[in-house]
Design a protein around this motif. Structure first.
Motif, PDB file in Angstrom:
ATOM      1  N   GLY A 157     -24.145 -15.742   4.768  1.00  0.00           N
ATOM      2  CA  GLY A 157     -23.626 -15.090   5.959  1.00  0.00           C
ATOM      3  C   GLY A 157     -24.351 -15.374   7.256  1.00  0.00           C
ATOM      4  O   GLY A 157     -24.344 -14.542   8.165  1.00  0.00           O
ATOM      5  N   ILE A 158     -24.989 -16.545   7.356  1.00  0.00           N
ATOM      6  CA  ILE A 158     -25.605 -16.932   8.623  1.00  0.00           C
ATOM      7  C   ILE A 158     -25.170 -18.364   8.948  1.00  0.00           C
ATOM      8  O   ILE A 158     -24.600 -19.054   8.096  1.00  0.00           O
ATOM      9  N   SER A 159     -25.452 -18.807  10.148  1.00  0.00           N
ATOM     10  CA  SER A 159     -25.030 -20.146  10.533  1.00  0.00           C
ATOM     11  C   SER A 159     -25.886 -21.200   9.842  1.00  0.00           C
ATOM     12  O   SER A 159     -27.055 -20.961   9.500  1.00  0.00           O
ATOM     13  N   ALA A 160     -25.289 -22.373   9.624  1.00  0.00           N
ATOM     14  CA  ALA A 160     -25.991 -23.465   8.945  1.00  0.00           C
ATOM     15  C   ALA A 160     -27.284 -23.842   9.661  1.00  0.00           C
ATOM     16  O   ALA A 160     -28.280 -24.188   9.021  1.00  0.00           O
ATOM     17  N   SER A 161     -27.295 -23.749  10.970  1.00  0.00           N
ATOM     18  CA  SER A 161     -28.466 -24.163  11.748  1.00  0.00           C
ATOM     19  C   SER A 161     -29.675 -23.257  11.545  1.00  0.00           C
ATOM     20  O   SER A 161     -30.793 -23.604  11.926  1.00  0.00           O
ATOM     21  N   GLU A 162     -29.465 -22.096  10.935  1.00  0.00           N
ATOM     22  CA  GLU A 162     -30.564 -21.156  10.687  1.00  0.00           C
ATOM     23  C   GLU A 162     -31.121 -21.273   9.274  1.00  0.00           C
ATOM     24  O   GLU A 162     -31.982 -20.497   8.874  1.00  0.00           O
ATOM     25  N   ILE A 163     -30.652 -22.288   8.531  1.00  0.00           N
ATOM     26  CA  ILE A 163     -31.065 -22.477   7.142  1.00  0.00           C
ATOM     27  C   ILE A 163     -31.959 -23.707   7.022  1.00  0.00           C
ATOM     28  O   ILE A 163     -31.626 -24.787   7.508  1.00  0.00           O
ATOM     29  N   GLY A 164     -33.116 -23.544   6.364  1.00  0.00           N
ATOM     30  CA  GLY A 164     -33.988 -24.661   6.026  1.00  0.00           C
ATOM     31  C   GLY A 164     -33.819 -25.011   4.561  1.00  0.00           C
ATOM     32  O   GLY A 164     -33.403 -24.170   3.752  1.00  0.00           O
ATOM     33  N   PHE A 165     -34.150 -26.240   4.207  1.00  0.00           N
ATOM     34  CA  PHE A 165     -33.909 -26.706   2.831  1.00  0.00           C
ATOM     35  C   PHE A 165     -34.951 -27.748   2.450  1.00  0.00           C
ATOM     36  O   PHE A 165     -35.231 -28.665   3.212  1.00  0.00           O
ATOM     37  N   ILE A 166     -35.533 -27.609   1.251  1.00  0.00           N
ATOM     38  CA  ILE A 166     -36.413 -28.634   0.708  1.00  0.00           C
ATOM     39  C   ILE A 166     -35.882 -29.102  -0.642  1.00  0.00           C
ATOM     40  O   ILE A 166     -35.491 -28.296  -1.479  1.00  0.00           O
ATOM     41  N   LYS A 182     -31.314 -27.528   8.339  1.00  0.00           N
ATOM     42  CA  LYS A 182     -32.554 -28.255   8.590  1.00  0.00           C
ATOM     43  C   LYS A 182     -33.144 -28.616   7.228  1.00  0.00           C
ATOM     44  O   LYS A 182     -33.218 -27.760   6.345  1.00  0.00           O
ATOM     45  N   ALA A 183     -33.528 -29.868   7.035  1.00  0.00           N
ATOM     46  CA  ALA A 183     -33.930 -30.289   5.694  1.00  0.00           C
ATOM     47  C   ALA A 183     -35.093 -31.259   5.727  1.00  0.00           C
ATOM     48  O   ALA A 183     -35.246 -32.033   6.674  1.00  0.00           O
ATOM     49  N   MET A 184     -35.922 -31.203   4.661  1.00  0.00           N
ATOM     50  CA  MET A 184     -37.014 -32.155   4.494  1.00  0.00           C
ATOM     51  C   MET A 184     -37.064 -32.610   3.047  1.00  0.00           C
ATOM     52  O   MET A 184     -36.949 -31.785   2.129  1.00  0.00           O
TER      53      MET A 184
END
Length: 201
Positions: A157-166, A182-184
């Motif tokens: 329930g939040i925008s994709a731009s507020e999500i980090g991913f590893i 956001k991903a690394m």
């Protein structure tokens, strides 16, 4: 970043608890089944349907073992598999716990079938360390499919731009960045601080 998605295999979990070796290193010695035979008869032919929830692990594995290793039960092999693929990165877990204590929501995002997802959350205790899990068999899609990321994003329930991913797989990183997360890419020697710095760049 309000929320962090964390891959399992290759990031949080890697190999045998005792030594970190690949889980099936001693499969033939321990259970009398050659790995190449298992890979050809099961992993290369059945896994996509199982990991996306279209087929169930235990009955399909039992069917295959009936042909290639009738001496071995599916349950025995599943228990061996899960127990030998459960070495946790405790340093990373401690860093994640500190980030979560500071208010960042935390979820697993992983390609898994139902039984191992339950094992990860229950037997390995990850349910107490994460706010939930998004996994391929439950979503019906596996990474790097865009639908995996779309469904996970909708459910938090939040925008994709507020999500980090590893994640350790380059294709998954590229797909999530295309989707807006956001991903690394996680590699040997990576730290959570590396990821946070990358997300802020």
């Amino acid at each position: 970043m309000k929320l962090l998605m964390v891959d399992v295999d290759g990031v949080l979990v890697y190999g045998r608890p005792s030594d970190g070796l690949p889980l099936f290193t001693y499969l033939e010695r321990d259970l009398g089944l050659r790995l190449d035979v298992l890979q050809q008869a099961f992993f290369k032919t059945c896994c996509v349907d199982i990991v996306t929830g279209r087929d169930a692990l235990e009955p399909k594995l039992a069917e295959v073992l009936g042909r290639i290793a009738p001496h071995l039960s599916a349950r025995t092999l599943i228990d061996y598999w899960f127990e030998n693929d459960s070495r946790l990165d405790h340093d990373l877990l401690e860093d994640l716990a500190a980030l979560r204590a500071g208010g960042t929501r935390m979820f697993l995002a992983t390609n898994q079938e139902h039984m191992r997802a339950a094992y990860l959350m229950g037997e390995l205790g990850l349910s107490s360390r994460f706010d939930g899990i998004f996994y391929s068999a439950a979503l019906g899609y596996q990474k790097p499919a865009a639908e995996f990321f779309r469904l996970a994003t909708e459910r938090v329930g939040i925008s994709a731009s507020e999500i980090g991913f590893i994640d350790d797989v380059e294709a998954n990183i590229k797909a999530t960045r295309h989707f807006g997360w956001k991903a690394m890419q996680w590699t040997a020697g990576s730290t959570l601080q590396d990821a946070i710095t990358a997300f802020s760049a």
